[in-house]
Design a protein around this motif. Structure first.
Motif, PDB file in Angstrom:
ATOM      1  N   UNK A  11       9.575  -6.203  48.026  1.00  0.00           N
ATOM      2  CA  UNK A  11       8.550  -6.696  47.117  1.00  0.00           C
ATOM      3  C   UNK A  11       7.502  -6.051  46.679  1.00  0.00           C
ATOM      4  N   UNK A  12       7.012  -5.526  47.899  1.00  0.00           N
ATOM      5  CA  UNK A  12       5.648  -4.665  47.758  1.00  0.00           C
ATOM      6  C   UNK A  12       6.099  -3.417  46.980  1.00  0.00           C
ATOM      7  N   UNK A  13       7.137  -2.707  47.149  1.00  0.00           N
ATOM      8  CA  UNK A  13       7.420  -1.511  46.289  1.00  0.00           C
ATOM      9  C   UNK A  13       7.655  -1.980  44.896  1.00  0.00           C
ATOM     10  N   UNK A  14       8.333  -2.975  44.836  1.00  0.00           N
ATOM     11  CA  UNK A  14       8.763  -3.450  43.341  1.00  0.00           C
ATOM     12  C   UNK A  14       7.739  -3.908  42.848  1.00  0.00           C
ATOM     13  N   UNK A  15       6.750  -4.315  43.210  1.00  0.00           N
ATOM     14  CA  UNK A  15       5.540  -4.973  42.324  1.00  0.00           C
ATOM     15  C   UNK A  15       4.876  -3.683  41.669  1.00  0.00           C
ATOM     16  N   UNK A  16       4.952  -2.794  42.106  1.00  0.00           N
ATOM     17  CA  UNK A  16       4.013  -1.380  41.758  1.00  0.00           C
ATOM     18  C   UNK A  16       4.543  -1.046  40.161  1.00  0.00           C
ATOM     19  N   UNK A  17       3.724  -1.237  39.115  1.00  0.00           N
ATOM     20  CA  UNK A  17       4.252  -0.992  37.915  1.00  0.00           C
ATOM     21  C   UNK A  17       5.039   0.352  37.482  1.00  0.00           C
ATOM     22  N   UNK A  27      21.396  -8.599  53.007  1.00  0.00           N
ATOM     23  CA  UNK A  27      20.373  -7.896  53.014  1.00  0.00           C
ATOM     24  C   UNK A  27      20.079  -7.313  51.584  1.00  0.00           C
ATOM     25  N   UNK A  28      21.538  -6.660  50.943  1.00  0.00           N
ATOM     26  CA  UNK A  28      21.273  -6.304  49.836  1.00  0.00           C
ATOM     27  C   UNK A  28      20.891  -7.126  48.717  1.00  0.00           C
ATOM     28  N   UNK A  29      21.447  -8.449  48.755  1.00  0.00           N
ATOM     29  CA  UNK A  29      21.215  -9.498  47.848  1.00  0.00           C
ATOM     30  C   UNK A  29      19.582  -9.873  47.983  1.00  0.00           C
ATOM     31  N   UNK A  30      19.274  -9.755  49.099  1.00  0.00           N
ATOM     32  CA  UNK A  30      17.665 -10.208  49.492  1.00  0.00           C
ATOM     33  C   UNK A  30      16.874  -9.136  48.707  1.00  0.00           C
ATOM     34  N   UNK A  31      17.183  -7.949  48.607  1.00  0.00           N
ATOM     35  CA  UNK A  31      16.448  -6.849  47.975  1.00  0.00           C
ATOM     36  C   UNK A  31      16.533  -7.179  46.399  1.00  0.00           C
ATOM     37  N   UNK A  32      17.600  -7.465  46.082  1.00  0.00           N
ATOM     38  CA  UNK A  32      17.868  -7.700  44.639  1.00  0.00           C
ATOM     39  C   UNK A  32      17.008  -8.807  44.314  1.00  0.00           C
TER      40      UNK A  32
END
Ligand code: PGA
Length: 250
Positions: free
Chosen positions: A221-227, A243-248
């Motif tokens: 989440x922290x990484x994907x929140x970076x524009x 775990x992959x679904x949780x990342x998705x």
């Protein structure tokens, strides 16, 4: 227009065809209605058939982990883009650091493979990233600049349309160490700048740059929140459906 994120799994040299089917059996129900991001799995070549069959008609796309620079010829052990395309593969990882480190992949062969992937209409995911010694010596920017310039050499803007880049700091791959969102964001901005130099600003604005290196459900989440971060290339944590679904779903 916002860039749609691509969440890609790189299975490396793991799983048999049966294990591949089993993964999809458990993974697909977890992501059925997910249309916010694009989802991709890159299994070993021998598992492609099982993966394509399992994912047919779903929102999960299938990619390869490498691709050759010729369409056919005397290249023992290599895989042609035409063959990949013929069976329904849509994406190809190019220049992963493990290819560079263990199999002699160079910036120049990355460039050749990229050109042919684009020619074949596949979506290339070109990997770049510095090793630990380079980061510690303050060479990260130089390395990323060199890898991008050489990879993009003589690739026309028009042809490059589908290009995706993955920033994968080598010291973060499989080590449990992740680049901070800020470190990744800085590297992505630099890569986008290089893409703007080669392909123009309009292209660079649309270019998707993924982050890879110990992406886990806990840090996604922290990484994907970076524009600046337009998705993830996930190794270890893509092998397990939950775990992959949780990342998705970061
Ligand atoms: P990792 O691998 O997620 O296991 O660190 C990432 C990659 O090599 O693409």
């Amino acid at each position: 227009m916002p860039r749609i994120k691509l969440i890609a799994g790189n299975w490396k040299m793991y799983k048999t065809p049966d294990q591949t089917r089993d993964f999809f059996h458990h993974f697909l129900p977890l992501v059925t209605h997910h249309d916010r991001d694009e989802i991709l799995i890159c299994p070993p070549f021998v598992d492609l058939h099982a993966a394509l069959e399992s994912a047919e008609g779903t929102n999960v796309m299938i990619g390869s982990q490498n691709i050759h620079w010729a369409n056919e010829g005397a290249f023992t052990g290599e895989i042609s883009p035409l063959v990949l395309q013929a069976i329904g593969v849509t994406h190809a990882i190019i220049g992963h650091s493990e290819r560079r480190q263990y199999f002699g992949e160079t910036d120049d062969t990355v460039n050749l493979r990229l050109k042919n992937a684009l020619e074949a209409g596949l979506t290339p995911i070109v990997c770049v990233g510095e090793v630990l010694e380079e980061r510690e010596a303050g060479l990260t920017e130089d390395v990323l600049r060199r890898q991008c310039t050489r990879a993009f050499h003589k690739v026309s803007t028009k042809k490059a349309d589908k290009l995706v880049v993955a920033y994968e700091p080598v010291w973060a791959i499989g080590t449990g160490k992740t680049a901070t969102p800020q470190m990744a964001s800085d590297a992505h901005a630099l890569i986008r700048g290089e893409a703007a130099q080669t392909f123009g600003h309009e292209f660079a604005d649309k270019l998707r740059i993924l982050y890879g290196g110990s992406v886990k459900p806990e840090n996604a989440k922290a990484l994907m929140s970076e524009p600046e971060i337009d998705g993830a290339l996930v190794g270890g944590a893509s092998l397990e459906p939950k775990s992959f679904a949780a990342i998705v779903h970061y």
